[in-house]
Design a protein around this motif. Sequence first.
Motif, mmCIF file in Angstrom:
data_model
loop_
_atom_site.group_PDB
_atom_site.id
_atom_site.type_symbol
_atom_site.label_atom_id
_atom_site.label_comp_id
_atom_site.label_asym_id
_atom_site.label_seq_id
_atom_site.Cartn_x
_atom_site.Cartn_y
_atom_site.Cartn_z
ATOM 1 N N LEU A 155 -2.775 1.936 6.514
ATOM 2 C CA LEU A 155 -4.044 1.946 5.788
ATOM 3 C C LEU A 155 -4.933 3.103 6.233
ATOM 4 C CD1 LEU A 155 -4.808 -1.889 5.676
ATOM 5 C CD2 LEU A 155 -4.039 -0.430 3.799
ATOM 6 N N ARG A 156 -4.884 3.437 7.517
ATOM 7 C CA ARG A 156 -5.681 4.569 8.003
ATOM 8 C C ARG A 156 -5.209 5.872 7.369
ATOM 9 N NH1 ARG A 156 -5.138 8.382 11.558
ATOM 10 N NH2 ARG A 156 -3.142 7.556 12.289
ATOM 11 N N GLU A 157 -3.899 6.038 7.271
ATOM 12 C CA GLU A 157 -3.351 7.258 6.678
ATOM 13 C C GLU A 157 -3.670 7.355 5.185
ATOM 14 O OE1 GLU A 157 0.799 7.334 7.490
ATOM 15 O OE2 GLU A 157 0.546 7.478 9.672
ATOM 16 N N LEU A 158 -3.623 6.220 4.489
ATOM 17 C CA LEU A 158 -3.838 6.234 3.043
ATOM 18 C C LEU A 158 -5.307 6.338 2.652
ATOM 19 C CD1 LEU A 158 -1.255 3.531 1.886
ATOM 20 C CD2 LEU A 158 -1.135 5.993 1.470
ATOM 21 N N THR A 159 -6.189 5.773 3.467
ATOM 22 C CA THR A 159 -7.608 5.729 3.098
ATOM 23 C C THR A 159 -8.475 6.691 3.893
ATOM 24 O OG1 THR A 159 -8.193 3.989 4.696
ATOM 25 C CG2 THR A 159 -7.344 3.282 2.546
ATOM 26 N N GLY A 160 -7.962 7.149 5.036
ATOM 27 C CA GLY A 160 -8.765 8.012 5.891
ATOM 28 C C GLY A 160 -9.718 7.238 6.772
ATOM 29 N N ASN A 161 -9.693 5.914 6.655
ATOM 30 C CA ASN A 161 -10.562 5.059 7.467
ATOM 31 C C ASN A 161 -9.732 4.019 8.206
ATOM 32 O OD1 ASN A 161 -13.014 6.256 6.439
ATOM 33 N ND2 ASN A 161 -12.685 5.085 4.561
ATOM 34 N N LYS A 189 -5.942 4.318 -3.624
ATOM 35 C CA LYS A 189 -6.943 5.376 -3.801
ATOM 36 C C LYS A 189 -8.019 4.950 -4.793
ATOM 37 C CE LYS A 189 -7.432 10.311 -4.899
ATOM 38 N NZ LYS A 189 -8.578 10.133 -5.812
ATOM 39 N N ARG A 190 -7.612 4.285 -5.858
ATOM 40 C CA ARG A 190 -8.594 3.842 -6.851
ATOM 41 C C ARG A 190 -9.550 2.818 -6.247
ATOM 42 N NH1 ARG A 190 -7.910 0.503 -12.598
ATOM 43 N NH2 ARG A 190 -10.131 0.681 -13.138
ATOM 44 N N ILE A 191 -9.007 1.880 -5.467
ATOM 45 C CA ILE A 191 -9.858 0.877 -4.812
ATOM 46 C C ILE A 191 -10.874 1.568 -3.909
ATOM 47 C CG2 ILE A 191 -9.879 -1.027 -3.141
ATOM 48 C CD1 ILE A 191 -7.101 -1.818 -4.228
ATOM 49 N N LYS A 192 -10.398 2.545 -3.143
ATOM 50 C CA LYS A 192 -11.295 3.276 -2.241
ATOM 51 C C LYS A 192 -12.323 4.077 -3.028
ATOM 52 C CE LYS A 192 -11.560 7.002 1.090
ATOM 53 N NZ LYS A 192 -10.882 8.172 1.688
ATOM 54 N N ASP A 193 -11.873 4.797 -4.061
ATOM 55 C CA ASP A 193 -12.775 5.647 -4.839
ATOM 56 C C ASP A 193 -13.847 4.837 -5.569
ATOM 57 O OD1 ASP A 193 -11.363 7.830 -3.986
ATOM 58 O OD2 ASP A 193 -10.268 8.134 -5.869
ATOM 59 N N MET A 194 -13.540 3.583 -5.876
ATOM 60 C CA MET A 194 -14.526 2.727 -6.532
ATOM 61 C C MET A 194 -15.541 2.170 -5.535
ATOM 62 S SD MET A 194 -12.175 0.697 -9.365
ATOM 63 C CE MET A 194 -13.576 -0.191 -10.081
ATOM 64 N N GLY A 195 -15.326 2.464 -4.254
ATOM 65 C CA GLY A 195 -16.296 2.081 -3.234
ATOM 66 C C GLY A 195 -16.101 0.704 -2.642
ATOM 67 N N TYR A 196 -14.971 0.079 -2.906
ATOM 68 C CA TYR A 196 -14.745 -1.263 -2.384
ATOM 69 C C TYR A 196 -14.252 -1.218 -0.943
ATOM 70 C CZ TYR A 196 -15.223 -2.555 -7.259
ATOM 71 O OH TYR A 196 -15.704 -2.713 -8.529
ATOM 72 N N GLU A 197 -14.574 -2.258 -0.215
ATOM 73 C CA GLU A 197 -14.151 -2.358 1.176
ATOM 74 C C GLU A 197 -12.666 -2.712 1.232
ATOM 75 O OE1 GLU A 197 -16.067 -4.184 5.133
ATOM 76 O OE2 GLU A 197 -15.832 -5.648 3.512
ATOM 77 N N ILE A 198 -11.953 -2.069 2.164
ATOM 78 C CA ILE A 198 -10.526 -2.327 2.333
ATOM 79 C C ILE A 198 -10.268 -2.884 3.724
ATOM 80 C CG2 ILE A 198 -8.240 -1.274 2.505
ATOM 81 C CD1 ILE A 198 -9.077 0.690 0.338
ATOM 82 N N GLY A 199 -9.650 -4.053 3.762
ATOM 83 C CA GLY A 199 -9.237 -4.664 5.014
ATOM 84 C C GLY A 199 -7.729 -4.794 5.037
ATOM 85 N N SER A 200 -7.200 -5.196 6.171
ATOM 86 C CA SER A 200 -5.754 -5.330 6.334
ATOM 87 C C SER A 200 -5.281 -6.735 5.975
ATOM 88 C CB SER A 200 -5.365 -5.019 7.781
ATOM 89 O OG SER A 200 -3.992 -5.293 8.004
ATOM 90 N N HIS A 201 -4.124 -6.789 5.345
ATOM 91 C CA HIS A 201 -3.453 -8.070 5.096
ATOM 92 C C HIS A 201 -2.128 -8.098 5.859
ATOM 93 C CE1 HIS A 201 -3.016 -11.884 3.248
ATOM 94 N NE2 HIS A 201 -2.174 -11.552 2.291
ATOM 95 N N SER A 258 0.824 -1.211 0.000
ATOM 96 C CA SER A 258 0.000 0.000 0.000
ATOM 97 C C SER A 258 0.855 1.256 0.000
ATOM 98 C CB SER A 258 -0.928 0.001 1.224
ATOM 99 O OG SER A 258 -1.800 -1.116 1.197
ATOM 100 N N GLU A 259 1.951 1.230 0.747
ATOM 101 C CA GLU A 259 2.837 2.390 0.816
ATOM 102 C C GLU A 259 3.481 2.701 -0.529
ATOM 103 O OE1 GLU A 259 5.357 0.993 3.964
ATOM 104 O OE2 GLU A 259 4.510 2.413 5.409
ATOM 105 N N THR A 260 3.757 1.666 -1.306
ATOM 106 C CA THR A 260 4.419 1.871 -2.601
ATOM 107 C C THR A 260 3.435 2.006 -3.763
ATOM 108 O OG1 THR A 260 4.686 -0.536 -2.825
ATOM 109 C CG2 THR A 260 6.534 0.698 -1.890
ATOM 110 N N HIS A 261 2.138 1.792 -3.484
ATOM 111 C CA HIS A 261 1.124 1.917 -4.537
ATOM 112 C C HIS A 261 -0.080 2.722 -4.034
ATOM 113 C CE1 HIS A 261 3.459 -1.705 -5.580
ATOM 114 N NE2 HIS A 261 3.231 -1.362 -6.825
ATOM 115 N N PRO A 262 0.166 3.929 -3.528
ATOM 116 C CA PRO A 262 -0.939 4.720 -2.971
ATOM 117 C C PRO A 262 -2.008 5.068 -4.003
ATOM 118 C CG PRO A 262 1.021 6.076 -3.251
ATOM 119 C CD PRO A 262 1.448 4.652 -3.462
ATOM 120 N N GLU A 263 -1.600 5.198 -5.275
ATOM 121 C CA GLU A 263 -2.574 5.547 -6.310
ATOM 122 C C GLU A 263 -3.558 4.406 -6.561
ATOM 123 O OE1 GLU A 263 0.544 3.190 -8.252
ATOM 124 O OE2 GLU A 263 0.559 4.803 -6.760
#
Length: 252
Positions: A140-146, A102-114, A94-99
């Motif tokens: 993940l909190r910093e990158l997604t705001g959630n 962001k796309r996953i979040k903007d598309m409305g998909y749920e994001i969990g931790s791995h 996630s740190e190396t692919h923030p864009e």
Amino acid sequence: MFWIVNARRLKQYLIIITAALFAIGIAWAERDNISIFTSGKNGPNAIYKVDTKEKKLALTFDISWGEERTGPILDILEKKGVKKATFFLSSPWSETHPEIVKRIKDMGYEIGSHGHKHVNYSSLTDEEIKAQIGKAHETLRELTGNAPNLIRTPNGDFDKRVLKIADKMGYTVVQWDTDSKDWMNPGTEQIVQNVVGKAHPGDIVLMHASDSCKQTHLALPTIIDQLRGKGYEFATVSELMAGTKVNTKEIK
């Protein structure tokens, strides 16, 4: 007489060894039937499916490395109109692919931790487990705001300690009941069969969007079409869990 006795004894040993190997084989074959685990009565649990008669299931995607497979998978989900899915993201990726995050979040998909490092949590100390979950959480909190509250541990590995620590840190451990086995790259048709042939109401389906899984994006359109053809709708893991009964099985 010496050779007769030893021959008989050797035969007995061979029978015992054969029986033991057979038992091990059964245990190995049955490993996928282990479903959901708890740390004890009323303790935190790991979820692999939910009890429901509604034809709903969750498509889930683990991502730990690479950048070539996620884009095509997101393109397919968008093209097919799949509005709900759950992605479990590792923090280094996630740190190396923030864009892409962001796309996953903007598309409305749920994001969990791995998690953070891709290691078996059951082999770590309590403090190391907390550090792995905590690092991924903050990233993940910093990158997604959630703040995520679902975690799929690396390799799906956990024990009682992991369940309890994750629970205290606000997480539910999520497993799967249907494994696409796309990580084996068995061929597009086999991946489709692995999913569609086993899918059921309340199912959580394991797939990957990492570069090592080279056939997932090829199988995904057919998986979506065939599941819809069977009357299934897609949900996030959280939506699937909401208001439904979760089966549990205590870890001894």
